[in-house]
Design a protein around this motif. Structure first.
Motif, PDB file in Angstrom:
ATOM      1  N   PRO A  50       0.916  -7.305  -4.352  1.00 22.72           N
ATOM      2  CA  PRO A  50       0.646  -6.743  -5.684  1.00 22.72           C
ATOM      3  C   PRO A  50      -0.776  -6.231  -5.920  1.00 22.72           C
ATOM      4  CG  PRO A  50       2.034  -8.662  -5.891  1.00 22.72           C
ATOM      5  CD  PRO A  50       1.646  -8.588  -4.438  1.00 22.72           C
ATOM      6  N   VAL A  51      -1.799  -6.995  -5.550  1.00 24.56           N
ATOM      7  CA  VAL A  51      -3.175  -6.555  -5.800  1.00 24.56           C
ATOM      8  C   VAL A  51      -3.484  -5.283  -5.019  1.00 24.56           C
ATOM      9  CG1 VAL A  51      -5.613  -7.135  -5.514  1.00 24.56           C
ATOM     10  CG2 VAL A  51      -4.036  -8.845  -6.417  1.00 24.56           C
ATOM     11  N   LEU A  52      -3.005  -5.214  -3.801  1.00 24.36           N
ATOM     12  CA  LEU A  52      -3.211  -4.011  -3.000  1.00 24.36           C
ATOM     13  C   LEU A  52      -2.550  -2.805  -3.661  1.00 24.36           C
ATOM     14  CD1 LEU A  52      -4.176  -2.887  -0.100  1.00 24.36           C
ATOM     15  CD2 LEU A  52      -1.750  -3.021   0.435  1.00 24.36           C
ATOM     16  N   ASP A  53      -1.266  -2.965  -4.022  1.00 24.14           N
ATOM     17  CA  ASP A  53      -0.503  -1.841  -4.558  1.00 24.14           C
ATOM     18  C   ASP A  53      -0.936  -1.438  -5.966  1.00 24.14           C
ATOM     19  OD1 ASP A  53       0.965  -1.814  -2.223  1.00 24.14           O
ATOM     20  OD2 ASP A  53       2.590  -3.026  -3.032  1.00 24.14           O
ATOM     21  N   ASN A  54      -1.322  -2.428  -6.766  1.00 22.25           N
ATOM     22  CA  ASN A  54      -1.611  -2.155  -8.180  1.00 22.25           C
ATOM     23  C   ASN A  54      -3.086  -1.924  -8.472  1.00 22.25           C
ATOM     24  OD1 ASN A  54       1.142  -2.592  -8.681  1.00 22.25           O
ATOM     25  ND2 ASN A  54       0.821  -4.771  -9.037  1.00 22.25           N
ATOM     26  N   THR A  55      -3.959  -2.323  -7.538  1.00 20.77           N
ATOM     27  CA  THR A  55      -5.403  -2.225  -7.795  1.00 20.77           C
ATOM     28  C   THR A  55      -6.150  -1.468  -6.703  1.00 20.77           C
ATOM     29  OG1 THR A  55      -5.354  -4.327  -9.016  1.00 20.77           O
ATOM     30  CG2 THR A  55      -7.495  -3.561  -8.249  1.00 20.77           C
ATOM     31  N   LEU A  56      -6.006  -1.918  -5.456  1.00 22.27           N
ATOM     32  CA  LEU A  56      -6.846  -1.367  -4.389  1.00 22.27           C
ATOM     33  C   LEU A  56      -6.465   0.063  -4.006  1.00 22.27           C
ATOM     34  CD1 LEU A  56      -7.184  -4.527  -2.109  1.00 22.27           C
ATOM     35  CD2 LEU A  56      -8.694  -3.737  -3.937  1.00 22.27           C
ATOM     36  N   ILE A  57      -5.182   0.304  -3.793  1.00 23.30           N
ATOM     37  CA  ILE A  57      -4.769   1.671  -3.443  1.00 23.30           C
ATOM     38  C   ILE A  57      -5.048   2.644  -4.594  1.00 23.30           C
ATOM     39  CG2 ILE A  57      -2.801   3.149  -2.868  1.00 23.30           C
ATOM     40  CD1 ILE A  57      -1.665   0.821  -1.235  1.00 23.30           C
ATOM     41  N   PRO A  58      -4.696   2.299  -5.853  1.00 22.35           N
ATOM     42  CA  PRO A  58      -5.027   3.201  -6.968  1.00 22.35           C
ATOM     43  C   PRO A  58      -6.531   3.421  -7.121  1.00 22.35           C
ATOM     44  CG  PRO A  58      -3.336   1.661  -7.646  1.00 22.35           C
ATOM     45  CD  PRO A  58      -3.825   1.192  -6.309  1.00 22.35           C
ATOM     46  N   GLY A  59      -7.334   2.389  -6.897  1.00 23.05           N
ATOM     47  CA  GLY A  59      -8.782   2.547  -7.000  1.00 23.05           C
ATOM     48  C   GLY A  59      -9.324   3.475  -5.938  1.00 23.05           C
ATOM     49  N   PHE A  60      -8.843   3.296  -4.699  1.00 25.85           N
ATOM     50  CA  PHE A  60      -9.255   4.160  -3.593  1.00 25.85           C
ATOM     51  C   PHE A  60      -8.844   5.603  -3.864  1.00 25.85           C
ATOM     52  CE2 PHE A  60      -8.711   5.719   0.877  1.00 25.85           C
ATOM     53  CZ  PHE A  60     -10.024   5.525   1.302  1.00 25.85           C
ATOM     54  N   ARG A  61      -7.625   5.788  -4.352  1.00 25.48           N
ATOM     55  CA  ARG A  61      -7.127   7.125  -4.682  1.00 25.48           C
ATOM     56  C   ARG A  61      -7.958   7.770  -5.778  1.00 25.48           C
ATOM     57  NH1 ARG A  61      -4.830  11.063  -2.265  1.00 25.48           N
ATOM     58  NH2 ARG A  61      -6.668  12.074  -3.183  1.00 25.48           N
ATOM     59  N   ALA A  62      -8.335   6.992  -6.783  1.00 22.38           N
ATOM     60  CA  ALA A  62      -9.140   7.523  -7.886  1.00 22.38           C
ATOM     61  C   ALA A  62     -10.513   7.974  -7.401  1.00 22.38           C
ATOM     62  CB  ALA A  62      -9.281   6.471  -8.982  1.00 22.38           C
TER      63      ALA A  62
ATOM     64  N   VAL B  42      -7.950  11.089   5.040  1.00 22.92           N
ATOM     65  CA  VAL B  42      -8.602   9.821   5.369  1.00 22.92           C
ATOM     66  C   VAL B  42      -7.530   8.789   5.690  1.00 22.92           C
ATOM     67  CG1 VAL B  42     -10.560  10.352   3.866  1.00 22.92           C
ATOM     68  CG2 VAL B  42      -8.661   8.982   2.978  1.00 22.92           C
ATOM     69  N   GLY B  43      -7.908   7.775   6.462  1.00 19.30           N
ATOM     70  CA  GLY B  43      -6.962   6.753   6.877  1.00 19.30           C
ATOM     71  C   GLY B  43      -7.133   5.453   6.097  1.00 19.30           C
ATOM     72  N   PHE B  44      -6.026   4.801   5.822  1.00 19.95           N
ATOM     73  CA  PHE B  44      -6.037   3.517   5.119  1.00 19.95           C
ATOM     74  C   PHE B  44      -5.063   2.597   5.868  1.00 19.95           C
ATOM     75  CE2 PHE B  44      -6.264   1.758   0.477  1.00 19.95           C
ATOM     76  CZ  PHE B  44      -6.521   0.486   0.963  1.00 19.95           C
ATOM     77  N   ILE B  45      -5.607   1.558   6.505  1.00 25.82           N
ATOM     78  CA  ILE B  45      -4.782   0.632   7.270  1.00 25.82           C
ATOM     79  C   ILE B  45      -4.721  -0.707   6.542  1.00 25.82           C
ATOM     80  CG2 ILE B  45      -4.649  -0.701   9.416  1.00 25.82           C
ATOM     81  CD1 ILE B  45      -5.565   1.715  10.915  1.00 25.82           C
TER      82      ILE B  45
ATOM     83  N   SER C  46      -9.972  -0.232   6.005  1.00 24.62           N
ATOM     84  CA  SER C  46      -9.008  -1.184   6.545  1.00 24.62           C
ATOM     85  C   SER C  46      -9.044  -2.473   5.728  1.00 24.62           C
ATOM     86  CB  SER C  46      -9.328  -1.500   8.014  1.00 24.62           C
ATOM     87  OG  SER C  46      -8.454  -2.495   8.516  1.00 24.62           O
ATOM     88  N   ILE C  47      -7.878  -2.872   5.229  1.00 24.49           N
ATOM     89  CA  ILE C  47      -7.724  -4.172   4.576  1.00 24.49           C
ATOM     90  C   ILE C  47      -6.629  -4.884   5.341  1.00 24.49           C
ATOM     91  CG2 ILE C  47      -7.207  -5.369   2.422  1.00 24.49           C
ATOM     92  CD1 ILE C  47      -8.287  -2.989   0.910  1.00 24.49           C
ATOM     93  N   ALA C  48      -7.035  -5.424   6.485  1.00 23.39           N
ATOM     94  CA  ALA C  48      -6.063  -5.990   7.430  1.00 23.39           C
ATOM     95  C   ALA C  48      -6.585  -7.231   8.139  1.00 23.39           C
ATOM     96  CB  ALA C  48      -5.675  -4.922   8.456  1.00 23.39           C
TER      97      ALA C  48
END
Length: 327
Positions: free
Chosen positions: A170-182, A161-164, A224-226
């Motif tokens: 910090p919020v992206l790296d510590n919350t959003l990406i880990p949540g999406f991965r989970a 899957v793609g994530f742009i 996409s979070i852009a």
């Protein structure tokens, strides 16, 4: 005795009524600082409308200031806004804003601040409200996992899957990406994330180019979070008949059949509530609070006709069960 009781009741009503009036009468105005522009940004549109709706009910003037996309200028703009002394409350929304508010507060210690979608605690002049976005991202990830493994027309056999993103923060790296991965892991841990960086919040052309490359390398559903650059992701997914999960607002109408899910935050609802609390003197400055799906401020839209029409019933049934687990 009866006269005393009646007099006490009347006095209590009088005090409550006029204390509320005094609170409203003492408020000179509210400023909304948009770290970007309002038009084309649903989250900022909801912030703007929510604050204004609550203020209008109390006849409090509101001014919206658009700070533009150059984040380096935001601290000075907020400082200049506070320096006017014209606003009892400055409202904004962005994970990077609380730190700026902390710095400005040192120079203007009587200025009150409210920030949504960010967090800081301990400053008696700042209140922050953040959304439990790990859960929001988890639902997006779970949905992406189901779609990439499905027999939907745009899905392929690759577990990718793609994530742009605009850029790392910090919020992206510590919350959003880990949540999406989970969320993906809960479906199938072997699903891969192809993450690409636009470098800003507005370059839709570059986002389109990145999406095309990712599709050619096997991604069939995207998050996409852009910011406004997401339009490029939408366009390429439409051209290639792939899928997108929309984040933060209801995006179904933007590209029916391409946008097959929307996981949202209710920015209008929360900003309206918090301004009402400020007006009545009930906003707990110094605190940083978190609002969740259980509270009614995050949701995964399931009743849209476009969701029902374009997503197989098996996926919708599974997602309904997953969403219920968060309530």
């Amino acid at each position: 005795m009866k006269k005393r009781v009646i007099l006490s009741i009347i006095t209590a009503i009088f005090i409550v009524f006029f204390s509320g009036c005094t609170q409203r009468e003492n408020i000179k105005g509210i400023a909304i600082f948009i770290p970007g522009v309002v038009a084309g940004s649903p989250i900022y549109e909801e912030l703007d409308s929510g604050v204004k709706a609550a203020a209008l009910e109390a006849n409090i003037p509101v001014k919206t200031i658009e700070g533009g996309f150059d984040a380096a200028t935001w601290p000075q703009q907020l400082k200049e806004l506070a320096a006017t002394g014209a606003y009892d409350l400055i409202v904004s929304s962005n994970p990077s804003i609380p730190e700026i508010m902390q710095d400005v507060s040192k120079e203007f210690p009587t200025q009150k601040f409210l920030c949504l979608d960010g967090k800081t605690e301990g400053n008696p002049n700042i209140y922050t409200a953040q959304y439990k976005q790990f859960d929001q991202a988890y639902l997006a990830g779970y949905m992406a996992g189901l779609v990439t493994l499905s027999n939907m027309p745009g899905a392929n056999t690759d577990k990718k899957v793609g994530f742009i993103i605009a850029y790392h923060y910090p919020v992206l790296d510590n919350t959003l990406i880990p949540g999406f991965r989970a969320g993906l892991d809960a479906v199938d841990p072997e699903i891969e994330i192809d993450l690409r960086i636009v470098g800003n919040w507005w370059d839709a052309t570059k986002a389109k180019e990145l999406t095309n490359i990712m599709i050619n390398e096997g991604s069939d559903v995207f998050l996409s979070i852009a910011g406004s650059a997401t339009q490029g992701v939408i366009t390429q997914c439409q051209d290639s008949r792939k899928y997108l999960i929309y984040f933060d607002t209801d995006g179904f109408e933007k590209a029916p059949g391409t946008i097959i899910a929307s996981t949202i935050i209710k920015q209008h609802k929360l900003s309206y509530k918090l301004i009402k609390d400020f007006i009545t003197g009930e906003l707990p400055f110094g605190k940083g609070e978190t609002f969740s799906l259980k509270d009614g401020y995050i949701d995964f839209i399931q009743d849209s006709p476009l969701y029902i029409e374009n997503v197989p019933v098996e996926i919708r049934t599974t997602m309904a069960k997953v969403v219920d687990e968060f309530k």
